[in-house]
Design an enzyme around this catalytic site. Sequence first.
Site, mmCIF file in Angstrom:
data_model
loop_
_atom_site.group_PDB
_atom_site.id
_atom_site.type_symbol
_atom_site.label_atom_id
_atom_site.label_comp_id
_atom_site.label_asym_id
_atom_site.label_seq_id
_atom_site.Cartn_x
_atom_site.Cartn_y
_atom_site.Cartn_z
ATOM 1 N N ARG A 137 -55.077 77.462 36.126
ATOM 2 C CA ARG A 137 -55.203 77.182 37.567
ATOM 3 C C ARG A 137 -54.681 75.784 37.926
ATOM 4 N NH1 ARG A 137 -56.370 81.798 36.576
ATOM 5 N NH2 ARG A 137 -58.309 82.864 37.163
ATOM 6 N N SER A 158 -62.817 82.336 44.121
ATOM 7 C CA SER A 158 -63.616 81.489 43.226
ATOM 8 C C SER A 158 -63.540 80.043 43.699
ATOM 9 C CB SER A 158 -63.058 81.540 41.806
ATOM 10 O OG SER A 158 -63.012 82.870 41.366
ATOM 11 N N GLU A 209 -61.835 74.657 42.326
ATOM 12 C CA GLU A 209 -60.496 75.247 42.305
ATOM 13 C C GLU A 209 -59.863 75.143 43.697
ATOM 14 O OE1 GLU A 209 -60.074 79.111 40.308
ATOM 15 O OE2 GLU A 209 -58.994 79.793 42.084
HETATM 16 P P1 FAD Z 1 -53.000 78.276 50.981
HETATM 17 O O1 FAD Z 1 -54.481 78.354 50.919
HETATM 18 O O2 FAD Z 1 -52.359 78.412 52.315
HETATM 19 O O3 FAD Z 1 -52.525 76.919 50.310
HETATM 20 C C1 FAD Z 1 -53.057 76.503 49.084
HETATM 21 C C2 FAD Z 1 -52.443 75.142 48.711
HETATM 22 O O4 FAD Z 1 -51.051 75.284 48.459
HETATM 23 C C3 FAD Z 1 -52.538 74.136 49.865
HETATM 24 O O5 FAD Z 1 -52.746 72.860 49.316
HETATM 25 C C4 FAD Z 1 -51.190 74.221 50.538
HETATM 26 O O6 FAD Z 1 -50.834 73.041 51.198
HETATM 27 C C5 FAD Z 1 -50.276 74.492 49.366
HETATM 28 N N1 FAD Z 1 -49.101 75.296 49.724
HETATM 29 C C6 FAD Z 1 -49.120 76.543 50.261
HETATM 30 N N2 FAD Z 1 -47.846 76.986 50.400
HETATM 31 C C7 FAD Z 1 -47.032 75.993 49.976
HETATM 32 C C8 FAD Z 1 -45.607 75.839 49.875
HETATM 33 N N3 FAD Z 1 -44.764 76.818 50.243
HETATM 34 N N4 FAD Z 1 -45.142 74.673 49.391
HETATM 35 C C9 FAD Z 1 -45.975 73.678 48.994
HETATM 36 N N5 FAD Z 1 -47.317 73.755 49.069
HETATM 37 C C10 FAD Z 1 -47.835 74.902 49.541
HETATM 38 N N6 FAD Z 1 -56.532 82.901 43.043
HETATM 39 C C11 FAD Z 1 -56.222 83.223 41.763
HETATM 40 O O7 FAD Z 1 -55.550 82.448 41.069
HETATM 41 N N7 FAD Z 1 -56.627 84.409 41.221
HETATM 42 C C12 FAD Z 1 -57.349 85.309 41.906
HETATM 43 O O8 FAD Z 1 -57.688 86.360 41.386
HETATM 44 C C13 FAD Z 1 -57.723 84.991 43.253
HETATM 45 N N8 FAD Z 1 -58.478 85.838 43.976
HETATM 46 C C14 FAD Z 1 -58.852 85.505 45.243
HETATM 47 C C15 FAD Z 1 -59.651 86.392 45.964
HETATM 48 C C16 FAD Z 1 -60.045 86.097 47.249
HETATM 49 C C17 FAD Z 1 -60.919 87.057 48.010
HETATM 50 C C18 FAD Z 1 -59.612 84.885 47.863
HETATM 51 C C19 FAD Z 1 -59.984 84.570 49.278
HETATM 52 C C20 FAD Z 1 -58.815 84.000 47.154
HETATM 53 C C21 FAD Z 1 -58.431 84.294 45.831
HETATM 54 N N9 FAD Z 1 -57.627 83.419 45.072
HETATM 55 C C22 FAD Z 1 -57.272 83.754 43.792
HETATM 56 C C23 FAD Z 1 -57.191 82.128 45.635
HETATM 57 C C24 FAD Z 1 -55.897 82.230 46.510
HETATM 58 O O9 FAD Z 1 -55.727 83.506 47.022
HETATM 59 C C25 FAD Z 1 -54.650 81.848 45.728
HETATM 60 O O10 FAD Z 1 -54.767 80.535 45.229
HETATM 61 C C26 FAD Z 1 -53.374 81.937 46.581
HETATM 62 O O11 FAD Z 1 -52.243 81.677 45.794
HETATM 63 C C27 FAD Z 1 -53.383 80.990 47.772
HETATM 64 O O12 FAD Z 1 -52.298 81.358 48.600
HETATM 65 P P2 FAD Z 1 -52.226 80.897 50.116
HETATM 66 O O13 FAD Z 1 -50.862 81.217 50.635
HETATM 67 O O14 FAD Z 1 -53.355 81.449 50.887
HETATM 68 O O15 FAD Z 1 -52.382 79.311 49.948
HETATM 69 P P1 NAP Z 2 -65.123 89.307 35.181
HETATM 70 O O1 NAP Z 2 -64.168 90.381 34.813
HETATM 71 O O2 NAP Z 2 -66.513 89.642 35.606
HETATM 72 O O3 NAP Z 2 -65.197 88.231 34.008
HETATM 73 C C1 NAP Z 2 -66.000 87.044 34.147
HETATM 74 C C2 NAP Z 2 -65.226 85.869 33.631
HETATM 75 O O4 NAP Z 2 -65.004 86.047 32.257
HETATM 76 C C3 NAP Z 2 -63.892 85.722 34.306
HETATM 77 O O5 NAP Z 2 -63.970 84.584 35.080
HETATM 78 C C4 NAP Z 2 -62.864 85.643 33.182
HETATM 79 O O6 NAP Z 2 -62.216 84.385 33.136
HETATM 80 C C5 NAP Z 2 -63.669 85.771 31.912
HETATM 81 N N1 NAP Z 2 -63.136 86.882 31.095
HETATM 82 C C6 NAP Z 2 -63.360 88.214 31.248
HETATM 83 N N2 NAP Z 2 -62.756 88.906 30.255
HETATM 84 C C7 NAP Z 2 -62.135 87.984 29.486
HETATM 85 C C8 NAP Z 2 -61.342 88.060 28.306
HETATM 86 N N3 NAP Z 2 -61.067 89.234 27.720
HETATM 87 N N4 NAP Z 2 -60.856 86.906 27.785
HETATM 88 C C9 NAP Z 2 -61.110 85.731 28.359
HETATM 89 N N5 NAP Z 2 -61.859 85.587 29.481
HETATM 90 C C10 NAP Z 2 -62.366 86.706 30.028
HETATM 91 O O7 NAP Z 2 -64.472 88.378 36.334
HETATM 92 P P2 NAP Z 2 -64.332 88.598 37.886
HETATM 93 O O8 NAP Z 2 -65.064 87.523 38.571
HETATM 94 O O9 NAP Z 2 -64.587 90.027 38.261
HETATM 95 O O10 NAP Z 2 -62.780 88.309 38.083
HETATM 96 C C11 NAP Z 2 -61.818 89.140 37.469
HETATM 97 C C12 NAP Z 2 -60.506 88.395 37.347
HETATM 98 O O11 NAP Z 2 -60.018 88.046 38.653
HETATM 99 C C13 NAP Z 2 -60.641 87.076 36.571
HETATM 100 O O12 NAP Z 2 -59.503 86.889 35.787
HETATM 101 C C14 NAP Z 2 -60.731 86.029 37.660
HETATM 102 O O13 NAP Z 2 -60.202 84.782 37.280
HETATM 103 C C15 NAP Z 2 -59.895 86.655 38.784
HETATM 104 N N6 NAP Z 2 -60.390 86.211 40.094
HETATM 105 C C16 NAP Z 2 -60.033 84.971 40.521
HETATM 106 C C17 NAP Z 2 -60.449 84.513 41.758
HETATM 107 C C18 NAP Z 2 -60.011 83.162 42.251
HETATM 108 O O14 NAP Z 2 -60.196 82.850 43.402
HETATM 109 N N7 NAP Z 2 -59.422 82.348 41.412
HETATM 110 C C19 NAP Z 2 -61.252 85.311 42.569
HETATM 111 C C20 NAP Z 2 -61.616 86.545 42.082
HETATM 112 C C21 NAP Z 2 -61.181 87.006 40.845
HETATM 113 P P3 NAP Z 2 -60.910 83.987 34.013
HETATM 114 O O15 NAP Z 2 -61.414 83.757 35.391
HETATM 115 O O16 NAP Z 2 -60.473 82.749 33.346
HETATM 116 O O17 NAP Z 2 -59.935 85.108 33.919
#
Ligand code: FAD
Ligand code: NAP
Length: 340
Positions: free
Chosen positions: A161, A235, A336
């Site tokens: 991340r 998250s 994050e």
């Molecule tokens: P924004 O929120 O609009 O921007 C995020 C940051 O990036 C800001 O600082 C912004 O200034 C910058 N930015 C945006 N676009 C640009 C650009 N073109 N150039 C330079 N800077 C820029 N993230 C995960 O990694 N894994 C997940 O599974 C995941 N699941 C999610 C589930 C939900 C329900 C929600 C709400 C969020 C989740 N996220 C997840 C977080 C998020 O969706 C991601 O980080 C996504 O990439 C953000 O995209 P955005 O366009 O909305 O960014």
């Molecule tokens: P989950 O499947 O309930 O698992 C719980 C946590 O355990 C996750 O955070 C994941 O880490 C870790 N995990 C599970 N299986 C694993 C494996 N085989 N090896 C290593 N780590 C493992 O998680 P969840 O909350 O439902 O989310 C599912 C996936 O979607 C995850 O990868 C999570 O990161 C992603 N997610 C991200 C966001 C966001 O905003 N960033 C929001 C929702 C879901 P990791 O998170 O490091 O993968």
Amino acid sequence: MQVEKHKNLSDYNTFHIEAIAENFCSIENKNELLEVLSNKPSPIKFLGGGSNVLITQNVGGLIIQNKIKGITIIEENKDFVHVCFGSGEIWHECVEWAVNHGYGGIENLSLIPGTIGAAPMQNIGAYGVELKDVFVSLQAIHLHTLEENTFSNEACEFGYRESVFKHELKDQYFILSVTLALRKSPLIQIDYGSIRDELLKAECNDPTIKDVSKAVIRIRQSKLPDPHEIGNAGSFFKNPVVSISHWKKLLESNPNIPFYEVAEGYKIPAAWLIEHCGPDEVRSWKGYRIQDYGVHQKQALVLVNYNKANGQDILALSEQIIQSVEHKFGIRLHREVNIW
Ligand code: FAD
Ligand code: NAP
């Protein structure tokens, strides 16, 4: 392209925080971006889908919303297609495009909200796949020199991340386009989280990337709050990684603590830590609610705005959680979500 004054941002961030942007505009191509940047607005902030920001105050200067579109295959060989995506494309629509064309690599990242351009910012990841696994390069404009630069996978310094754009190059570049290498003969990756179980439930024994994408969508819809219904940014915290000695100590006092071995030590799910401590001796943070905001009932990693909470309140709650987890487990959580 029109610059609007005093724009309410509540529809432009998935937390639905009401804050005012002093100036706001949308851009659809590079020339519009260069035109806006040549006026040297300051400060400048970029918004894609607003799904990874918590806005804690009104925003001075200019917010630029990214609507640069375009999907182009720029190179093809027998194994891969290299596809260049305009940074304002919606991430999940690009996943659907890839899946419908039979190109593999990003199906595990289905239903992540936001734009392609924000994906490299934190090297988005889910279900064992990260952007860096398919990432070739990106084009970006330097905000002050207006020069266009190419960043290779290595130059982006992707981590868990993380990327160089959250650190040394923070607030210095606008990402214009992202090129990904997608597989013509996809590898199916279902050994992470509950994908395999979800496929078994659907009696799908020989899954395609479309099946994997559908399974990920079903799991996510069952576990995560839909930002259209309850404000959230996914998250709020990253999963911490602890050293082997710290992990051994944690296991002694918490024999049920889940963990995953990673190169640097052991990753502990932050959701478990948050669920297993709370605002007092009795309650857990999971499902905790104060007025209009709190911690989601099904997923302790997700902080939520039920109605009209402000960003400062949610930020303060996140600080309380950080301190509570540190006090109980000796682990400091890191946010994050980008705090504005
Ligand atoms: P924004 O929120 O609009 O921007 C995020 C940051 O990036 C800001 O600082 C912004 O200034 C910058 N930015 C945006 N676009 C640009 C650009 N073109 N150039 C330079 N800077 C820029 N993230 C995960 O990694 N894994 C997940 O599974 C995941 N699941 C999610 C589930 C939900 C329900 C929600 C709400 C969020 C989740 N996220 C997840 C977080 C998020 O969706 C991601 O980080 C996504 O990439 C953000 O995209 P955005 O366009 O909305 O960014
Ligand atoms: P989950 O499947 O309930 O698992 C719980 C946590 O355990 C996750 O955070 C994941 O880490 C870790 N995990 C599970 N299986 C694993 C494996 N085989 N090896 C290593 N780590 C493992 O998680 P969840 O909350 O439902 O989310 C599912 C996936 O979607 C995850 O990868 C999570 O990161 C992603 N997610 C991200 C966001 C966001 O905003 N960033 C929001 C929702 C879901 P990791 O998170 O490091 O993968």
